[in-house]
Design an enzyme around this catalytic site. Sequence first.
Site, short mmCIF file in Angstrom:
data_model
loop_
_atom_site.label_atom_id
_atom_site.label_comp_id
_atom_site.label_asym_id
_atom_site.label_seq_id
_atom_site.Cartn_x
_atom_site.Cartn_y
_atom_site.Cartn_z
N LYS A 220 16.28 9.64 -1.86
CA LYS A 220 16.18 9.85 -0.40
C LYS A 220 16.90 8.75 0.38
O LYS A 220 17.63 9.01 1.31
CB LYS A 220 14.72 9.81 0.08
CG LYS A 220 13.80 10.82 -0.50
CD LYS A 220 12.44 10.73 0.16
CE LYS A 220 11.72 9.39 0.02
NZ LYS A 220 11.21 9.04 -1.29
N ARG B 148 4.07 10.83 5.36
CA ARG B 148 3.58 10.87 3.98
C ARG B 148 2.17 11.44 3.90
O ARG B 148 1.63 11.57 2.79
CB ARG B 148 3.57 9.48 3.38
CG ARG B 148 4.87 9.10 2.64
CD ARG B 148 4.69 7.70 2.25
NE ARG B 148 5.31 7.15 1.11
CZ ARG B 148 6.44 6.44 1.11
NH1 ARG B 148 7.16 6.35 2.18
NH2 ARG B 148 6.85 5.84 0.03
N ARG C 195 16.31 0.09 -10.70
CA ARG C 195 16.80 -0.06 -9.32
C ARG C 195 16.83 -1.54 -8.91
O ARG C 195 15.91 -2.29 -9.20
CB ARG C 195 15.89 0.72 -8.37
CG ARG C 195 16.31 0.58 -6.92
CD ARG C 195 15.77 1.69 -6.09
NE ARG C 195 14.36 1.51 -5.73
CZ ARG C 195 13.71 2.31 -4.89
NH1 ARG C 195 14.33 3.34 -4.36
NH2 ARG C 195 12.43 2.09 -4.62
N ARG D 65 12.39 -4.79 -6.45
CA ARG D 65 11.20 -4.69 -5.61
C ARG D 65 9.94 -4.84 -6.46
O ARG D 65 9.87 -4.35 -7.57
CB ARG D 65 11.18 -3.33 -4.89
CG ARG D 65 12.09 -3.30 -3.69
CD ARG D 65 12.28 -1.92 -3.14
NE ARG D 65 11.05 -1.12 -2.99
CZ ARG D 65 11.02 0.10 -2.46
NH1 ARG D 65 12.14 0.65 -2.02
NH2 ARG D 65 9.89 0.76 -2.36
N ARG E 122 2.33 4.90 -7.49
CA ARG E 122 3.01 5.49 -6.34
C ARG E 122 3.19 6.99 -6.57
O ARG E 122 3.09 7.79 -5.63
CB ARG E 122 4.37 4.82 -6.11
CG ARG E 122 4.23 3.40 -5.58
CD ARG E 122 5.49 2.60 -5.73
NE ARG E 122 6.57 3.05 -4.89
CZ ARG E 122 7.86 2.75 -5.11
NH1 ARG E 122 8.20 2.01 -6.15
NH2 ARG E 122 8.79 3.18 -4.29
P1 AMP Z 1 9.30 3.37 0.39
O1 AMP Z 1 10.38 2.36 0.62
O2 AMP Z 1 9.46 4.60 1.25
O3 AMP Z 1 9.16 3.72 -1.08
O4 AMP Z 1 7.92 2.71 0.83
C1 AMP Z 1 7.43 1.54 0.21
C2 AMP Z 1 5.96 1.36 0.51
O5 AMP Z 1 5.77 1.22 1.94
C3 AMP Z 1 5.06 2.53 0.13
O6 AMP Z 1 4.68 2.48 -1.24
C4 AMP Z 1 3.87 2.29 1.07
O7 AMP Z 1 3.09 1.21 0.65
C5 AMP Z 1 4.57 1.87 2.36
N1 AMP Z 1 4.94 3.02 3.21
C6 AMP Z 1 6.21 3.40 3.57
N2 AMP Z 1 6.19 4.49 4.36
C7 AMP Z 1 4.89 4.84 4.49
C8 AMP Z 1 4.21 5.89 5.17
N3 AMP Z 1 4.88 6.83 5.87
N4 AMP Z 1 2.84 5.93 5.08
C9 AMP Z 1 2.16 5.00 4.40
N5 AMP Z 1 2.73 3.99 3.72
C10 AMP Z 1 4.08 3.90 3.76
#
Ligand code: AMP
Length: 219
Positions: free
Chosen positions: A16, A90, A129, A162, A173
């Site tokens: 994404k 989400r 990654r 990360r 996750r």
């Molecule tokens: P991502 O970079 O999208 O994989 O997000 C990394 C982390 O940020 C996730 O595992 C959550 O802890 C938090 N996070 C990001 N976007 C959201 C969201 N829309 N709702 C809740 N937590 C989020």
Amino acid sequence: MKAMNLILIGPPGSGKGTQAELLREKNGFVHYSTGEVFRDHIRRKTATGVKVEGYVTSGKLVPDDVVLEVVNAFLAENVGKPILFDGFPRTIPQAEGLDKVLGANSLKVDLAVLVDLADDEVVKRLTARRQCRSCSKIFNLTFKPPKKDGVCDDCGGELYQRKDDTESVIRDRLNTYHQQTEPVLDYYSAQDKLQRIEGAMGRDRVYEEILRLTGAVSS
Ligand code: AMP
């Protein structure tokens, strides 16, 4: 590209973020990644950063009220532009919250695209990654390695892994995704807004397909 509100949904590591960057660079979307926003808050040690750090590093969802607070602040400045939401919404309350703000501006979600990927493939991709600490560009040691070990091709910044890209956190996750985010797919499907793309097709074909769905190219 007309001013549309596009959502990219999918398991972590489905590509994404990479697609969102392409759509920003080539198609003029404002790319809004809640994950990037939270990582930036954590880096800058803001009050929001302190609040969300534990959730983000352990791969748990940040509470909806905190998420909607940052999204609403972003929308106050950007609503009406072509926006691409990456990693948001989400949960169902987040999807409802987004509809509410857009609705108040006579706007709506135009399209939700699921970039799908099987769990085992997610684990394979994410453990390889790496991301640039300076410009956030994403690399993959298997598919897209940097020219020089540990160094960003674009800006020379340091590449890092990360904390939430380790196998046990990735599995958590994925569980969170299946339990809490998959219902969001039904939410958009019930409104006839959901389209699915197979993420394993690779970056260029996924990109072409997204363009086709958004009406930017016809084929
Ligand atoms: P991502 O970079 O999208 O994989 O997000 C990394 C982390 O940020 C996730 O595992 C959550 O802890 C938090 N996070 C990001 N976007 C959201 C969201 N829309 N709702 C809740 N937590 C989020």
